[in-house]
Design a protein around this motif. Structure first.
Motif, PDB file in Angstrom:
ATOM      1  N   ASP A   2      -2.239   7.034   5.310  1.00  0.00           N
ATOM      2  CA  ASP A   2      -2.614   6.206   4.165  1.00  0.00           C
ATOM      3  C   ASP A   2      -1.383   5.882   3.332  1.00  0.00           C
ATOM      4  OD1 ASP A   2      -2.142   8.252   2.279  1.00  0.00           O
ATOM      5  OD2 ASP A   2      -4.245   8.802   2.141  1.00  0.00           O
ATOM      6  N   LYS A  19      -7.638   2.344   1.655  1.00  0.00           N
ATOM      7  CA  LYS A  19      -8.317   3.487   2.259  1.00  0.00           C
ATOM      8  C   LYS A  19      -9.289   3.018   3.333  1.00  0.00           C
ATOM      9  CE  LYS A  19     -11.137   5.531  -0.561  1.00  0.00           C
ATOM     10  NZ  LYS A  19     -11.841   6.422  -1.511  1.00  0.00           N
ATOM     11  N   THR A  73      -4.021  11.867   5.307  1.00  0.00           N
ATOM     12  CA  THR A  73      -4.276  11.412   3.945  1.00  0.00           C
ATOM     13  C   THR A  73      -4.064  12.523   2.931  1.00  0.00           C
ATOM     14  OG1 THR A  73      -5.897  10.296   2.525  1.00  0.00           O
ATOM     15  CG2 THR A  73      -6.741  11.971   4.035  1.00  0.00           C
TER      16      THR A  73
END
Length: 161
Positions: free
Chosen positions: A11, A36, A52
């Motif tokens: 991410d 996201k 993430t």
């Protein structure tokens, strides 16, 4: 995932970690503008592990989710190396473009002569080019320093202090 090589999507909070995973030779999708939702979609569609720091992402339906706790990128590399017991083959390291993730191609000095400094032309014999962004890579002190850092980071896989 069996014997298939690990592939990641990172991410937008993990850009430096994504770069280092690419240095280690792991196919890692990353852009600083990726939402996201896009990261989750790519992970599901392409069978990638999602990396993430977002505690609101659910692992449901994902091939895998790796939550990164550490703040500093070196610590993040150590964290993922330990969590996934990463041990990239030597010939995999430095084979991906750190900018766009494409597999680098060997090229001759003649092919890149106009793009590298004269000193580099005189001191280097091996050159790599990204087929996507056209960036040229070569050895030298920067690469040697990065290799030393890679060795130190991978050593942490074993040194579980």
């Amino acid at each position: 995932m069996g014997d298939e090589p690990l592939r990641f999507v990172a991410d937008r909070m993990l850009g430096r970690l994504a770069k280092w995973l690419r240095i280690l030779g792991y196919d890692t999708v990353y852009t600083s503008t990726m939402t996201k939702e896009e990261a989750v979609r790519i992970a599901k569609k392409e069978g990638r592990l999602l990396i993430t720091r977002d505690t609101h992402i659910s692992a449901e339906g994902l091939p895998g989710l790796v939550f990164i706790v550490e703040d500093r990128f070196r610590d993040q590399v150590v964290e993922i190396v330990r969590k996934l017991e990463l041990d990239p083959p030597e010939d995999q390291i430095f084979r991906l473009c750190t900018v766009c993730n494409a597999l680098l191609n060997d090229v001759s000095l003649d092919e890149v002569r106009q793009e590298v400094p004269e000193f580099v032309q005189k001191t280097q014999t091996k050159f790599l080019r990204c087929p996507e962004c056209r960036r040229v890579y070569w050895g030298g002190t920067h690469r040697r320093n990065m290799r030393e850092e890679v060795v130190a980071l991978l050593r942490t896989r074993i040194d579980r202090t």
